[in-house]
Design an enzyme around this catalytic site. Structure first.
Site, PDB file in Angstrom:
ATOM      1  N   SER A 111       0.841  -1.189   0.000  1.00  0.00           N
ATOM      2  CA  SER A 111       0.000   0.000   0.000  1.00  0.00           C
ATOM      3  C   SER A 111       0.875   1.238   0.000  1.00  0.00           C
ATOM      4  CB  SER A 111      -0.896   0.022   1.240  1.00  0.00           C
ATOM      5  OG  SER A 111      -0.147   0.504   2.332  1.00  0.00           O
ATOM      6  N   LYS A 112       0.293   2.299  -0.508  1.00  0.00           N
ATOM      7  CA  LYS A 112       1.074   3.530  -0.644  1.00  0.00           C
ATOM      8  C   LYS A 112       1.421   4.146   0.710  1.00  0.00           C
ATOM      9  CE  LYS A 112      -3.011   6.310  -1.481  1.00  0.00           C
ATOM     10  NZ  LYS A 112      -3.810   7.008  -2.433  1.00  0.00           N
ATOM     11  N   ARG A 113       0.805   3.652   1.764  1.00  0.00           N
ATOM     12  CA  ARG A 113       1.156   4.150   3.095  1.00  0.00           C
ATOM     13  C   ARG A 113       2.583   3.723   3.461  1.00  0.00           C
ATOM     14  NH1 ARG A 113      -2.558   6.849   2.973  1.00  0.00           N
ATOM     15  NH2 ARG A 113      -4.755   6.262   2.992  1.00  0.00           N
ATOM     16  N   LYS A 114       3.029   2.619   2.888  1.00  0.00           N
ATOM     17  CA  LYS A 114       4.364   2.116   3.263  1.00  0.00           C
ATOM     18  C   LYS A 114       5.397   2.250   2.144  1.00  0.00           C
ATOM     19  CE  LYS A 114       3.006  -0.380   7.149  1.00  0.00           C
ATOM     20  NZ  LYS A 114       2.206  -1.566   7.342  1.00  0.00           N
ATOM     21  N   ASN A 115       4.955   2.110   0.904  1.00  0.00           N
ATOM     22  CA  ASN A 115       5.876   2.120  -0.240  1.00  0.00           C
ATOM     23  C   ASN A 115       5.239   2.872  -1.389  1.00  0.00           C
ATOM     24  OD1 ASN A 115       8.095   0.450   0.411  1.00  0.00           O
ATOM     25  ND2 ASN A 115       6.788  -1.356   0.220  1.00  0.00           N
TER      26      ASN A 115
END
Ligand code: GLU
Length: 486
Positions: free
Chosen positions: A253-257
């Protein structure tokens, strides 16, 4: 005559083109080419609220960059078009009407607030939530008359009794009791289809023989099989690919990568590396080699060598692979690649208007635009902390995170939308715009004095902007509280 393999990817044009789309695309592509079949691109834009044309164009752009050529699609036509679902509304309505006529589907007149109440009650009683079937029992004549009189309704699938078996070529047979499945909405009140109806109708009409898609859709497959049965159609074969994961094994997810293909292109990951890297996720070559080209993958791809263990989208590995490939290049080839990446006329034309005012020599261009040219900014952490104007670093960190969320809500990443969204956000959050902008400036460019901020954000693009803000927020979270200067 042997059947011709026809596969597709069906991305929804919401947000930036996702690495998962390229991953699923690559497997579909390899399977199609290996079997001398066709690979289609269909745009699933039935979510009118969230779909944008900008995102659709970015999908073409990103897939072209990765080098997965499709045979039929909205941009290049084909015998089974249109390939954009928003242009097929009549087809879905006709098909939904067929099901209502046969009794496999029925109109549901329950108002939304009524359904909400039912759900609350079910939750309170700790029961499975779902439609309670009120409108199932309305006699067909009465239902038809009410529809004809214009009473608002949705169309629901009448889930039959019994069990449904999903045959997945990677996972074997999975059997489920039909009673676990709710009477799905097929057509919404506005006459637009849901994913289930549009997806099945299109896969059938477009002659898809194999549906190869991400694991997250596996729970939809029994519903799809019921639809195939209701229409009297032969279903395609199904394969659900493992979900890509972050390093901590959570769903990517874009929250992490960064998950946008455009981000990787922008930092200078080469398309052949991206293909190579994606091909290594969950699939191994017969001799375990790690560096190979697309045609080799096409030859060797085999469902039997797909492992379901949750492949990790490891950026370090991606960069390692890119470095390996760079080192294997002839210097004159690499020189051209660097020129095309950093100094393509397109890129320069985009950057020059912003730099012009700040240049005295041509060489100044490099300095003024360096924030954009470097793939990963080295953050001056002290300046970042200071930009918080007395806020504790963790508060500045939270401030940036909240702003990222506000940016997420923007449909088109252009100057006007950005300005409006950031001003609104500051007003609601009660922060002076100047404070937020100073943090942004350091986070995005590493400097206090920069070319105009909003323009810089537009040029960096959504993915790169978000990635840098997130990195700054992380750095602030970990930063020590500065001593109070008396
Ligand atoms: N529109 C779905 C997506 O965004 C398609 C899923 C499927 O392949 O059935 O991925």
């Amino acid at each position: 005559m042997a059947e011709t393999v026809r596969v597709r990817i069906a991305p929804s044009p919401t947000g930036d083109p996702h690495v998962g789309t390229a991953y699923v695309g690559l497997i579909n592509y390899a399977y199609a080419r290996q079997n001398k079949g066709q690979f289609l691109l269909r745009i699933e834009d039935t979510d009118r609220e969230r779909s944008t044309r900008e995102s659709e164009l970015a999908i073409y752009d990103a897939l072209n960059w990765v080098g997965l050529e499709w045979d039929e699609g909205p941009d290049r036509g084909g015998p089974f078009g249109p390939y954009r679902q928003s242009e097929r509304a009549d087809i879905y309505r006709e098909h939904s009407a067929l099901l209502v006529r046969s009794g496999a589907a029925y109109p549901c007149f329950c108002p939304t607030d009524e359904l909400d109440k039912i759900r609350l009650r079910q939750r309170a009683l700790k029961r499975q939530t779902g439609y309670d079937g009120t409108c199932r029992a309305i006699p067909k004549d009465e239902a038809m008359a009410r529809m004809a009189a214009g009473e608002p309704h949705v169309i629901r699938l009448r889930v039959p009794e019994g069990r449904t078996t999903v045959i997945d070529r990677l996972r074997g047979d999975v059997e489920i009791e039909n009673e676990q499945i709710d009477d799905q909405v097929l057509l919404k009140t506005d006459g637009f289809p849901t994913y289930h109806l549009a997806n099945v109708v299109d896969d059938h009409l477009m002659g898809i023989t194999d549906v190869i898609r991400a694991e997250e859709w596996i729970s939809s497959t029994p519903k799809h099989l019921m639809l195939y049965k209701a229409f009297g159609w032969q279903p395609p074969r199904f394969a659900h690919l493992p979900l890509l994961r972050n390093k901590d094994k959570s769903k990517i997810s874009k929250r992490k990568n960064p998950v946008s293909l455009l981000y990787y292109r922008q930092i200078g990951v080469m398309p052949e590396t991206m293909r190579n890297f994606l091909a290594l996720l969950g699939h191994s070559m017969s001799d375990e080699r790690e560096i190979f080209e697309l045609d080799e993958f096409v030859n060797e791809f085999d469902f039997r060598r797909v492992s379901l263990g949750g492949p990790v989208f490891d950026i370090e590995k991606l960069l390692w692979l890119n470095g390996m490939r760079i080192r294997a290049m002839a210097p004159e080839v690499l020189a051209e690649r660097v020129r095309d990446h950093l100094y393509s006329l397109d890129r320069l034309t985009e950057l020059v208007p912003m730099a012009q005012e700040r240049m005295r020599t041509l060489g100044d261009f490099a300095d003024v635009t360096s924030f954009y040219m470097v793939p990963m900014l080295k953050l001056p952490i002290d300046e970042l902390v200071a930009a918080g104007k007395g806020r504790a670093p963790k508060d500045s960190s939270a401030l940036l995170l909240a702003a990222i969320e506000a940016l997420d809500g923007i449909k088109t990443f252009d100057k006007e939308s950005l300005e409006a969204a950031l001003r609104d956000h500051c007003e609601q959050a009660g922060i002076p715009v100047g404070d937020l902008f100073m943090l942004f400036r350091i986070a995005l460019t590493g400097r206090k004095a920069t070319p105009p901020l909003i323009e810089s954000m537009v040029i960096l693009g959504r993915a790169q902007t978000t990635q840098r803000l997130r990195a700054a927020s992380e750095a602030l979270k970990a930063a020590p509280v500065p001593p109070v200067v008396k």
